[in-house]
Write a protein that holds these residues in place. Structure first.
Motif, short mmCIF file in Angstrom:
data_model
loop_
_atom_site.label_atom_id
_atom_site.label_comp_id
_atom_site.label_asym_id
_atom_site.label_seq_id
_atom_site.Cartn_x
_atom_site.Cartn_y
_atom_site.Cartn_z
N TYR A 181 49.64 41.48 50.91
CA TYR A 181 48.50 42.46 51.02
C TYR A 181 47.42 41.94 52.25
O TYR A 181 46.86 40.73 52.03
N MET A 231 48.08 34.14 44.72
CA MET A 231 48.23 34.61 43.32
C MET A 231 49.24 33.97 42.61
O MET A 231 50.49 34.41 42.97
N ILE A 236 42.90 43.19 43.75
CA ILE A 236 43.62 42.53 44.93
C ILE A 236 42.68 43.27 45.96
O ILE A 236 42.22 42.50 47.04
N VAL A 249 46.17 38.26 50.84
CA VAL A 249 46.59 38.04 49.39
C VAL A 249 48.10 37.94 49.39
O VAL A 249 48.73 38.80 49.89
N ASP A 304 50.91 37.66 46.71
CA ASP A 304 50.83 37.71 45.08
C ASP A 304 52.64 37.24 44.84
O ASP A 304 53.46 37.93 45.41
#
Length: 644
Positions: free
Chosen positions: A390, A410, A427, A437, A439
């Protein structure tokens, strides 16, 4: 339209605030059908995390069924699931406070149908022929000994005995399913040290005239085969999923033989962390509506069981669960890149979708929303790992030329779970402030086949850490993010991965542990039955391989730890006790490493109360801002950071 302002990453002002995230937002789970009526559970942060059974009638009226202070939540396996059942308008449910089973007739208050004991109940099904329920029962009567699990029956009118055992002797039971004519019952069972995604057995038995069982046979499964979700078709055939080929695919038991229905490299099953999970349902004797997972993304389809032909049903949904069907329609929970979880009805055969209930009524301008990008990156042993990236996005801001964003990696919990590419405002909270981010679905995650899931066997604290580290390094090498501002965070098993990454690697500069495991040996000695031997497969047999438990516990190597960490912990957590976190915090305090600790009264394993969800999110952002020196755009309640 105004030109975007130039401001450093991390300092962008965002409308996606922690207040917005907890406002008018509920958790949706446990979808079910009773005739024409639809039921589900809403977990409500603004009611202290209370679980409420909600009913939607055929005339589109929605009403709460569970009155306050009742809380429809079971503690069987601690993670629960399958906490209620609706039968002809009557709702049976487990109440969290006392774990008794209750009956709630239409227009009436709930009344207990089991006594005040140390018994817990979950995964209810109706046995109308005998006016009873069949369920999983967990007996905690003998203090200091492991709980005893059985399949048990309960009279619908009330059972002063607490139920009668139908099947016993194994460590775990799940998924009782009674045939349409009421003559047979199927169920799943497994034993330590296996978890249900490692190896389970599917059994089938006949009912006697007295309602007991006989002629029991094993249909499928074993120590190296995971069976998921047995279901009966309207014409009395037994269906299930098995990963015997390396992928959870659909099968049928017919004429004393197991028949494959649709073999493909896709997952039609799920890791059974909670009861009553479903990824498919029989709309008729000849048709299954199903959701399958490929490369971490859900797909919707229709399967003709006579031909084995799988027909995709086009949709924008990227995560689908809780599949239910009735004649002419299918119901499920779904979400996508741009939509939060919701209750969806698929109208058959036309294919139109009706969105019946949203988990959040919050509307956010798309200019503040970033889309996930699937990422594959090289990891140890010449293998490939998976994640969703992201990138920062805020229509009001850009960073100065040449600045690269900080990255928050994450690490999901479980560890045998997976993250999905769906709209998560938690998020977007980060990305809309200028933080990228990643994930990560590290080796051990579901959705990529049994072999990928088993990468973690014997390697917990190694493979997961390697994949998180290599994902971050991959983005640094591609020039996507700032290698000096790398953060990692995770909860539970993800907290363990976080602490190992911060202790045994030097990639990350700060991190956040949410009720994370710091001491594997302490976890083995002080956790609940469901996970009591989980580490046997993930790490090694204990105490025979005590050396591995020592070597992979961050608490034993704090001399290697020199980067700041913030800890969050529920003080009523029975899965990862507070002592795990508090010991780690005390060591860092004494060592002089910057550390912050925020405990929450009344919270268990995972935070359910709105004020605590808000506080933890803001506190983590504040913590990083102080470590990396950027100025948050919002006023945030300060966090005490020791040794800063």
């Amino acid at each position: 339209m105004n030109e975007p302002k130039v401001a450093p990453y991390g300092s962008w002002k965002s409308p996606i605030t922690s207040d917005l995230i907890v406002a008018d937002t509920v958790g949706l789970s446990s979808l079910s059908l009773d005739g024409d009526d639809i039921y589900w559970i809403e977990s409500r942060p603004n009611e202290g995390g209370r679980n409420v059974v909600v009913k939607r009638t055929s005339d589109c009226r929605t009403q709460d069924i569970t009155p306050a202070p009742f809380n429809a939540r079971t503690r069987v396996h601690e993670y629960g699931g399958g906490a209620y059942l609706a039968v002809d308008g009557i709702v049976f449910f487990s109440n969290y406070a006392d774990q008794r089973a209750y009956r709630q007739d239409p227009g009436s208050q709930p009344r207990p149908i089991t006594p005040e004991t140390q018994l817990r109940y979950a995964d209810y099904i109706a046995d109308p022929t005998r006016n009873r329920l069949v369920c999983v029962r967990e007996d905690h009567t003998v203090e200091g000994q492991e709980a005893v699990n059985t399949l048990a029956s309960l009279s619908m009118d009330g059972d002063e005995t607490g139920g009668q055992a139908l099947v016993s002797g194994n460590d775990f039971y799940a998924s009782p399913r009674i045939s349409p004519d009421g003559s047979q019952i199927a169920w799943l069972t497994w034993n330590h040290p296996n978890m249900p995604w490692d190896g389970t057995e599917l059994w089938l038995a006949d009912f006697t005239d007295r309602g007991t069982l006989h002629n029991a046979i094993k249909v499928a499964g074993g120590p190296q085969e995971s069976i998921f979700q047995p279901e009966w078709s309207p014409d009395g055939k037994l269906y299930f999923t098995s990963d015997r080929t390396g992928w959870w695919n659909l099968y049928r038991w017919r004429d004393d033989q197991v028949e494959p229905l649709c073999q493909m490299e896709a997952e039609f099953g799920l890791p059974q962390w909670v009861f009553k999970m479903s990824s498919y349902a029989l709309e008729s004797a000849n048709r299954i509506i199903c959701a399958y997972n490929q490369h971490g993304i859900s797909h919707l389809a229709s399967l003709d069981v006579s031909t084995g032909k799988l027909k995709p049903i086009p949709s924008a949904f990227t995560h689908i669960s809780d599949m239910q069907t009735a004649s002419g329609r299918a119901l499920f929970l779904a979400s996508s890149y741009t939509t939060a979880p919701m209750v969806v009805q698929l109208n058959l055969p036309g294919g139109g979708f009706d969105e019946l209930r949203y988990s959040s009524e919050v509307a956010v301008d798309p200019g503040y929303i970033t889309m996930p990008q699937p990422v594959e990156f090289p990891t140890e042993g010449g293998l490939t790992a998976h994640a969703f990236l992201y990138r920062p996005r805020n229509c009001d801001y850009v960073a100065s030329r040449g600045e690269k964003p900080p990255l928050l990696v994450m690490s999901h919990g479980g560890p045998t779970r997976a993250t999905a590419p769906i709209l998560s405002l938690r998020i977007q909270y980060w990305t809309s402030r200028g933080v990228a981010v990643l994930d990560v679905n590290y080796g051990g995650s579901t959705g990529y086949g049994r072999a990928y899931r088993q990468r973690l066997n014997g390697q917990w604290g190694v493979v997961d850490v390697d994949d998180c580290v290599n994902g971050a390094r991959y983005l640094v090498e591609k020039g996507e993010v700032d290698g000096e501002r790398l953060m990692i965070r995770g909860g539970s098993a993800g907290g363990y991965t976080t602490l190992c990454a911060l202790t045994f690697r030097d990639t990350f500069k700060a991190g956040a542990s949410y009720y994370g495991v710091s001491d594997l040996e302490a976890l083995v000695k002080d956790t609940h039955k469901f996970e009591a031997h989980y580490e046997h497969n993930l790490v090694g047999p204990y105490p025979e391989r005590r050396d591995l438990y020592y070597e992979r516990s961050a608490i034993n190597f704090t001399d290697r730890l020199s980067c700041p960490i913030i800890f969050f912990q529920g003080l009523e957590d029975k899965v990862v006790p507070p002592s795990q976190t508090e010991t780690m915090v005390n060591v860092l305090r004494a060592k002089g490493v910057p550390v912050a600790y925020i405990p929450f009264e009344g919270e268990q394993h995972g935070f359910r109360r709105a004020e605590n969800i808000k506080r933890s999110l803001d506190a983590e952002f504040y913590f990083y801002s102080k470590i990396f020196g950027y100025q948050p755009a919002d006023e945030i309640e300060p966090v005490e950071i020791e040794n800063l």
